[in-house]
Design a protein around this motif. Structure first.
Motif, PDB file in Angstrom:
ATOM      1  N   LEU A 103       0.812  -1.212   0.000  1.00 44.09           N
ATOM      2  CA  LEU A 103       0.000   0.000   0.000  1.00 44.09           C
ATOM      3  C   LEU A 103       0.846   1.263   0.000  1.00 44.09           C
ATOM      4  CD1 LEU A 103      -2.975  -0.866   2.351  1.00 44.09           C
ATOM      5  CD2 LEU A 103      -2.955  -0.699  -0.122  1.00 44.09           C
ATOM      6  N   ASN A 104       2.065   1.144   0.506  1.00 39.65           N
ATOM      7  CA  ASN A 104       2.910   2.335   0.554  1.00 39.65           C
ATOM      8  C   ASN A 104       3.513   2.698  -0.789  1.00 39.65           C
ATOM      9  OD1 ASN A 104       2.420   2.971   3.136  1.00 39.65           O
ATOM     10  ND2 ASN A 104       4.139   1.820   3.958  1.00 39.65           N
ATOM     11  N   ALA A 105       3.261   1.870  -1.788  1.00 36.57           N
ATOM     12  CA  ALA A 105       3.705   2.234  -3.128  1.00 36.57           C
ATOM     13  C   ALA A 105       2.675   3.151  -3.782  1.00 36.57           C
ATOM     14  CB  ALA A 105       3.908   0.977  -3.958  1.00 36.57           C
ATOM     15  N   HIS A 106       1.594   3.413  -3.064  1.00 30.85           N
ATOM     16  CA  HIS A 106       0.540   4.256  -3.614  1.00 30.85           C
ATOM     17  C   HIS A 106       0.277   5.424  -2.695  1.00 30.85           C
ATOM     18  CE1 HIS A 106      -0.446   1.055  -6.438  1.00 30.85           C
ATOM     19  NE2 HIS A 106      -0.208   0.246  -5.448  1.00 30.85           N
ATOM     20  N   LYS A 107      -0.203   6.511  -3.292  1.00 31.24           N
ATOM     21  CA  LYS A 107      -0.501   7.677  -2.455  1.00 31.24           C
ATOM     22  C   LYS A 107      -1.952   8.092  -2.577  1.00 31.24           C
ATOM     23  CE  LYS A 107       3.992   8.978  -4.072  1.00 31.24           C
ATOM     24  NZ  LYS A 107       3.927   8.346  -5.365  1.00 31.24           N
ATOM     25  N   CYS A 108      -2.699   7.390  -3.408  1.00 28.58           N
ATOM     26  CA  CYS A 108      -4.101   7.767  -3.548  1.00 28.58           C
ATOM     27  C   CYS A 108      -4.891   6.550  -4.003  1.00 28.58           C
ATOM     28  CB  CYS A 108      -4.263   8.911  -4.544  1.00 28.58           C
ATOM     29  SG  CYS A 108      -3.669   8.509  -6.192  1.00 28.58           S
ATOM     30  N   TYR A 109      -6.188   6.676  -3.889  1.00 30.06           N
ATOM     31  CA  TYR A 109      -7.056   5.551  -4.216  1.00 30.06           C
ATOM     32  C   TYR A 109      -6.993   5.181  -5.685  1.00 30.06           C
ATOM     33  CZ  TYR A 109      -9.143   5.905   0.413  1.00 30.06           C
ATOM     34  OH  TYR A 109      -9.350   5.909   1.757  1.00 30.06           O
ATOM     35  N   GLU A 110      -6.826   6.190  -6.541  1.00 25.80           N
ATOM     36  CA  GLU A 110      -6.866   5.878  -7.962  1.00 25.80           C
ATOM     37  C   GLU A 110      -5.709   4.968  -8.366  1.00 25.80           C
ATOM     38  OE1 GLU A 110      -7.738   9.162 -10.499  1.00 25.80           O
ATOM     39  OE2 GLU A 110      -6.747   8.180 -12.195  1.00 25.80           O
ATOM     40  N   SER A 111      -4.531   5.266  -7.844  1.00 32.32           N
ATOM     41  CA  SER A 111      -3.388   4.426  -8.234  1.00 32.32           C
ATOM     42  C   SER A 111      -3.538   3.024  -7.664  1.00 32.32           C
ATOM     43  CB  SER A 111      -2.069   5.092  -7.824  1.00 32.32           C
ATOM     44  OG  SER A 111      -1.649   4.688  -6.567  1.00 32.32           O
ATOM     45  N   LEU A 112      -4.113   2.941  -6.474  1.00 33.93           N
ATOM     46  CA  LEU A 112      -4.354   1.619  -5.876  1.00 33.93           C
ATOM     47  C   LEU A 112      -5.311   0.832  -6.753  1.00 33.93           C
ATOM     48  CD1 LEU A 112      -4.298  -0.432  -3.540  1.00 33.93           C
ATOM     49  CD2 LEU A 112      -6.125   0.853  -2.467  1.00 33.93           C
ATOM     50  N   SER A 113      -6.389   1.508  -7.147  1.00 33.06           N
ATOM     51  CA  SER A 113      -7.398   0.850  -7.965  1.00 33.06           C
ATOM     52  C   SER A 113      -6.820   0.400  -9.293  1.00 33.06           C
ATOM     53  CB  SER A 113      -8.560   1.837  -8.168  1.00 33.06           C
ATOM     54  OG  SER A 113      -9.513   1.293  -8.999  1.00 33.06           O
ATOM     55  N   ASN A 114      -6.003   1.249  -9.902  1.00 33.43           N
ATOM     56  CA  ASN A 114      -5.368   0.890 -11.178  1.00 33.43           C
ATOM     57  C   ASN A 114      -4.517  -0.361 -11.035  1.00 33.43           C
ATOM     58  OD1 ASN A 114      -6.472   3.019 -12.549  1.00 33.43           O
ATOM     59  ND2 ASN A 114      -4.714   4.367 -12.272  1.00 33.43           N
ATOM     60  N   THR A 115      -3.755  -0.382  -9.960  1.00 33.64           N
ATOM     61  CA  THR A 115      -2.883  -1.532  -9.745  1.00 33.64           C
ATOM     62  C   THR A 115      -3.678  -2.811  -9.555  1.00 33.64           C
ATOM     63  OG1 THR A 115      -1.279  -0.117  -8.689  1.00 33.64           O
ATOM     64  CG2 THR A 115      -1.084  -2.481  -8.266  1.00 33.64           C
ATOM     65  N   LEU A 116      -4.740  -2.695  -8.787  1.00 32.88           N
ATOM     66  CA  LEU A 116      -5.546  -3.898  -8.526  1.00 32.88           C
ATOM     67  C   LEU A 116      -6.177  -4.402  -9.810  1.00 32.88           C
ATOM     68  CD1 LEU A 116      -7.171  -2.998  -5.109  1.00 32.88           C
ATOM     69  CD2 LEU A 116      -5.383  -4.661  -5.578  1.00 32.88           C
ATOM     70  N   GLU A 117      -6.599  -3.460 -10.647  1.00 38.25           N
ATOM     71  CA  GLU A 117      -7.187  -3.869 -11.922  1.00 38.25           C
ATOM     72  C   GLU A 117      -6.159  -4.592 -12.763  1.00 38.25           C
ATOM     73  OE1 GLU A 117      -8.737  -0.187 -13.340  1.00 38.25           O
ATOM     74  OE2 GLU A 117     -10.064  -0.088 -11.588  1.00 38.25           O
ATOM     75  N   GLU A 118      -4.953  -4.076 -12.776  1.00 40.41           N
ATOM     76  CA  GLU A 118      -3.873  -4.736 -13.522  1.00 40.41           C
ATOM     77  C   GLU A 118      -3.628  -6.129 -12.989  1.00 40.41           C
ATOM     78  OE1 GLU A 118      -1.996  -1.638 -16.128  1.00 40.41           O
ATOM     79  OE2 GLU A 118      -1.634  -3.781 -15.881  1.00 40.41           O
ATOM     80  N   MET A 119      -3.679  -6.227 -11.676  1.00 37.28           N
ATOM     81  CA  MET A 119      -3.326  -7.482 -11.030  1.00 37.28           C
ATOM     82  C   MET A 119      -4.374  -8.554 -11.241  1.00 37.28           C
ATOM     83  SD  MET A 119      -2.031  -7.366  -7.137  1.00 37.28           S
ATOM     84  CE  MET A 119      -0.418  -6.809  -6.790  1.00 37.28           C
ATOM     85  N   PHE A 120      -5.630  -8.152 -11.161  1.00 37.34           N
ATOM     86  CA  PHE A 120      -6.682  -9.161 -11.129  1.00 37.34           C
ATOM     87  C   PHE A 120      -7.478  -9.258 -12.414  1.00 37.34           C
ATOM     88  CE2 PHE A 120      -6.761 -10.866  -6.920  1.00 37.34           C
ATOM     89  CZ  PHE A 120      -6.097  -9.936  -6.160  1.00 37.34           C
ATOM     90  N   LEU A 121      -7.568  -8.148 -13.135  1.00 32.66           N
ATOM     91  CA  LEU A 121      -8.501  -8.161 -14.260  1.00 32.66           C
ATOM     92  C   LEU A 121      -7.825  -8.209 -15.606  1.00 32.66           C
ATOM     93  CD1 LEU A 121     -11.117  -5.613 -12.939  1.00 32.66           C
ATOM     94  CD2 LEU A 121     -11.072  -8.093 -12.733  1.00 32.66           C
ATOM     95  N   LYS A 122      -6.551  -7.886 -15.651  1.00 35.43           N
ATOM     96  CA  LYS A 122      -5.877  -7.967 -16.944  1.00 35.43           C
ATOM     97  C   LYS A 122      -4.952  -9.146 -16.918  1.00 35.43           C
ATOM     98  CE  LYS A 122      -6.396  -3.143 -17.754  1.00 35.43           C
ATOM     99  NZ  LYS A 122      -5.872  -1.847 -17.434  1.00 35.43           N
ATOM    100  N   PRO A 123      -5.300 -10.183 -17.601  1.00 39.50           N
ATOM    101  CA  PRO A 123      -4.517 -11.406 -17.473  1.00 39.50           C
ATOM    102  C   PRO A 123      -3.197 -11.293 -18.198  1.00 39.50           C
ATOM    103  CG  PRO A 123      -6.193 -11.677 -19.152  1.00 39.50           C
ATOM    104  CD  PRO A 123      -6.381 -10.306 -18.591  1.00 39.50           C
ATOM    105  N   LYS A 124      -2.142 -11.903 -17.585  1.00 36.92           N
ATOM    106  CA  LYS A 124      -0.892 -12.056 -18.305  1.00 36.92           C
ATOM    107  C   LYS A 124      -0.853 -13.494 -18.778  1.00 36.92           C
ATOM    108  CE  LYS A 124       1.772  -8.350 -16.833  1.00 36.92           C
ATOM    109  NZ  LYS A 124       1.199  -7.568 -15.845  1.00 36.92           N
ATOM    110  N   THR A 125       0.126 -13.834 -19.603  1.00 37.15           N
ATOM    111  CA  THR A 125       0.239 -15.243 -20.029  1.00 37.15           C
ATOM    112  C   THR A 125       0.501 -16.078 -18.779  1.00 37.15           C
ATOM    113  OG1 THR A 125       2.579 -14.912 -20.373  1.00 37.15           O
ATOM    114  CG2 THR A 125       1.160 -14.771 -22.298  1.00 37.15           C
TER     115      THR A 125
END
Lengths: 575, 248
Positions: free
Chosen positions: B156-178
């Motif tokens: 969480l300390n890599a983020h300073k606001c909700y938007e960046s947190l949300s973006n990261t979570l979307e990348e992590m969970f919703l955008k699949p990698k191979t």
């Protein structure tokens, strides 16, 4: 000894308890090996992947106590991905199948699941003692199984684990018939605690000697707990905030006075410093004090408390104590053997931090000091030379200057001479952690003088491969070497492959070793597991054309008798 | 596949964005890096000791050795995965156990928030101080998403606001990698799904606080959130409504 019947020899071996000594006697002759293995009850496995459960059970069928360590040390600092490994499940399954009479299990840096805990609780009738340090993967549901099913539970000791707190009723899962508890440590649990269940449990545990509470246990509950457990030896206070004139505070004062056996105090996770004086009457008995989580205790309240603790042997504290506070420790705690000073604020110095002066004061005032972990803002060679002169008895010396590569702040020189003085003077040094600006020279000293050194931690240090070579060639007793962000490469790695057979493990991250170097090492030493941990997608090592010269981000190698492990995740590549 | 212990390249990218384009007042980057003598270029980790060579020494031998060291160390280049460039912190330094780090950050955030709950300006200052404090340490919390068996961890300390947190979570969970099974991502690959506070996307982000209650992410100031969050959960909206009713 060959003229004695086996039972006599076995009886003699019963007096030999250290693992090292037991290992040694098993090597004397075949008959001693056989007697030793059937009589060994406690086994210590420093790297769970160095062997496997089947081999363990084949050799030691009468096993009662097992200690297992999983992830490499740097996993504590997030350098190892969580899915890397270190699962206890296969061990518990194998032990359960073999019907060995397991009584004690101690795990460090392993992945423990609720399923594992449930299986453990159901498989061993005489199970008595569970100690989990820096583990993860389980919840309070797992604790509930242990509480409910282990009829003779003596110790449940949870130290700094990451536990999902489901706020269930695990404490009420201890049956009313459970009266055997000696140790109960749940300080690391973050959620609420059923205070009624806790009080009932403590009240029916006459043997309870060590109780460490979590944040959720308030001061009035503490008063009640202490008054029904005056035999307490080791207490971890949870929440310690109250009005000092209140009735519950007076009750606490009375209860504390009765705890004449109290020797160790810790916790104060949330504390109002003015309440500390309730503990003053028993401070003169304390041998161990851990205030390293008590962020709110500092200044005069802290000093007053310490001034009462004349018999202290072990002190863990935050750097908010300051150099002046350490001087008070130095003049009060003449029996001090171990000191740990942790940072309280990572942003910038401030006037509450400790410097080399505090360290020098401690070394001058505490002649029995043999273990130190010291986080500080700055250091000088002169100070380290003085410390070495004052305390030649160090066994563990860990210095962490918070700013990487920081030189002697007076002379701007590297700290080679200072650390050199330490290793030269401290002939029994077994563990060393370095920091600050360091060149190859410090490693020359370490290789030359640190003959007993078993564990060495290096970060942001050294200039060339020579540094690492000095250590590998010089330190004959080296067991664990861990290096990060230092310019050591293939030449050092490959210079003496047989050295790794004498060591437990080597960790190198963000150094200069290449993939081809690691491959060559793996070829030369099939008895090593050479693991490459590579988390980034865009560094796919197999696909890259120049793979040989590619630098390896994280290398972890360890000797093993059972070959490649089968449970490695996709980003771990075992060569 | 990204390991869970370091907020991987996805969050590094979003932090890069934050540094270039500030998303909100509270996301002002903190300039602590120079104190360490770190010279950080975006996307690279590495220690160059330019600051020391400038500061210090009178003796030529030490300055030449520090310069040659600078070139050696500058030669150690790693990817943004090590996070130093983007958030002013070095992974795993200082060497303090995660458990202890987390309790430090919680204590600091708690003190700062409780000092003055009235003044808005104070809160802003505190939030930046909290950010400054948090910049130097990691705070990993577990994140789970309904329907996905394996949880992740996020700093969480890599983020300073909700938007960046949300973006990261979307990348992590919703955008699949191979490597991720497509089973979980059916139907999600076409349209970028967002985890919105109003749950209109079908997903909502919640967190468990110190008291064990589940709250919607985004209701309180970031600093307060950091001080009380224990873990995160991406819930299906239908479940979240049910839970909200339980809390009320």
């Amino acid at each position: 000894m060959n003229y004695f019947p086996d039972e006599v020899v076995e009886h003699v071996f019963d007096f030999v308890t250290s693992h090292k000594d037991r290992n040694a006697i098993s090597l004397v002759c075949k008959s001693w090996y056989k007697i030793e293995r059937y009589s060994r009850q406690k086994v210590f496995i420093g790297n769970c992947y160095a062997t496997n459960p089947e081999r363990l059970l084949r050799r030691f069928p009468c096993l009662k106590s097992l200690t297992l360590k999983g992830k490499p040390h740097f996993a504590d600092f997030n350098l190892v991905p969580h899915e890397w490994g270190g699962f206890v499940q296969p061990w518990i399954e194998a032990l359960a199948r073999s019907r060995v009479g397991l009584e004690e299990l101690r795990l460090k840096r392993m992945v423990v699941t609720d399923e594992s805990l449930e299986l453990l609780s159901r498989s061993f009738v005489n199970f008595k003692s569970l100690v989990l340090v820096s583990c993860e993967g389980f919840t309070t549901d797992g604790l509930a199984s242990i509480a409910a099913n282990c009829r003779h539970l003596r110790d449940l000791d949870l130290q700094e684990n990451e536990i999902d707190d489901h706020r269930g009723q695990w404490l009420s899962c201890f049956p009313d018939t459970c009266t055997t508890l000696v140790t109960l440590n749940f300080a690391c649990l973050e959620g609420e605690t059923n205070l009624v269940a806790l009080e009932r449990l403590v009240a029916r545990s006459p043997n309870l000697k060590s109780l460490k509470l979590n944040r959720a246990v308030p001061l009035d509950a503490l008063a009640r707990l202490m008054s029904c457990a005056p035999q307490m030896v080791d207490l971890g206070v949870g929440s310690y905030e109250n009005d000092p004139d209140s009735e519950s505070y007076l009750k606490l004062q009375a209860a504390i006075k009765k705890c004449t056996s109290l020797r160790s105090l810790s916790g104060f996770l949330e504390a109002a410093p003015h309440c500390l004086s309730a503990f003053h009457p028993i401070c003169h008995n304390l041998t161990s004090l851990n205030l390293s989580y008590a962020a709110e205790i500092h200044g005069s309240h802290l000093i007053k408390l310490i001034q009462h603790c004349k018999k202290l042997q072990r002190l863990w504290i935050l750097d908010s104590i300051g150099d002046k506070g350490l001087e008070v420790v130095a003049s009060t705690c003449k029996e001090l053997q171990e000191l740990r000073v942790f940072p309280s604020d990572l942003v910038g110095g401030g006037n509450t931090a400790v410097t080399e002066e505090g360290l020098v004061a401690i070394s001058a005032g505490c002649p029995k000091l043999h273990s130190i972990l010291y986080f500080c803002q700055q250091m000088t060679n002169a100070a380290l030379v003085t410390v070495a002169k004052n305390c030649p008895n160090f066994i563990r010396f860990r210095l962490c200057i918070l700013e990487p590569n920081k030189p002697d702040h007076v002379t701007s020189q590297p700290l080679d001479e200072g650390f050199g003085a330490i290793v030269k003077a401290c002939k029994n040094l077994r563990r060393l952690s370095l920091s600050g600006l360091l060149t190859d020279q410090v490693f020359l000293y370490i290789g030359m003088y640190a003959n007993q050194l078993e564990m060495l931690s290096i970060a942001f240090a050294g200039d060339t491969d020579k540094g690492m070579l000095y250590v590998l060639n010089g330190c004959k007793k080296m067991k664990k070497l861990e290096i990060r962000d230092s310019p050591f490469g293939d030449t050092a790695l490959l210079a003496d492959v047989s050295k790794y057979e004498t060591m437990r493990s080597l960790w190198m991250s963000s150094c200069e070793v290449t993939l081809s170097g690691c491959k060559r090492l793996a070829e030369k030493a099939p008895w090593l597991n050479v693991e490459i941990i590579n988390e980034t997608d865009n560094n796919r090592m197999e696909e890259n054309g120049h793979e040989g010269r590619q630098k390896v981000d994280k290398l972890y190698l360890y000797r093993t008798v059972v070959g490649t492990r089968m449970d490695a995740p996709p980003f771990v590549w075992i060569l | 596949m990204e390991g869970g212990s370091v907020s991987g390249s996805a969050s590094a990218l979003s932090n890069d964005e934050n540094l270039v384009v500030s998303c909100e007042d509270s996301c002002s980057p903190v300039g602590n890096e120079l104190e360490l003598g770190l010279t950080l270029s975006l996307g690279r980790k590495g220690y160059t000791r330019v600051a020391y060579a400038d500061d210090s020494s009178s003796s030529s031998s030490s300055s030449s050795s520090s310069l040659s060291r600078a070139s050696v160390i500058a030669g150690i280049k790693r990817t943004a995965d090590s996070m130093a460039a983007t958030s002013g912190q070095v992974v795993g330094w200082p060497p303090i156990r995660t458990y202890r780090m987390n309790s430090m950050v919680v204590n600091q955030a708690k003190t700062l928030v409780s000092e003055d709950q009235n003044s808005e300006i104070r809160q802003e200052v505190n939030k930046n101080r909290t950010d400054a404090t948090n910049m130097r340490s990691s705070m990993f919390v577990k994140v789970t998403m309904d329907g996905i068996p394996i949880g992740r961890k996020i700093d969480l300390n890599a983020h300073k606001c909700y938007e960046s947190l949300s973006n990261t979570l979307e990348e992590m969970f919703l955008k699949p990698k191979t490597g991720l099974s497509t089973r979980e991502t059916d139907g999600r690959m076409e349209t970028p799904v967002k985890i919105l506070p109003d749950g209109s996307s079908g997903l909502v982000l919640t967190y468990e606080d110190k008291e064990g209650d589940w709250m919607l992410v985004g209701d309180v100031p970031w600093g307060m959130f950091i001080g009380s969050v224990r873990r995160l959960r991406i819930m299906k909206t239908s479940e979240a409504t049910g839970k909200a009713q339980m809390i009320l």
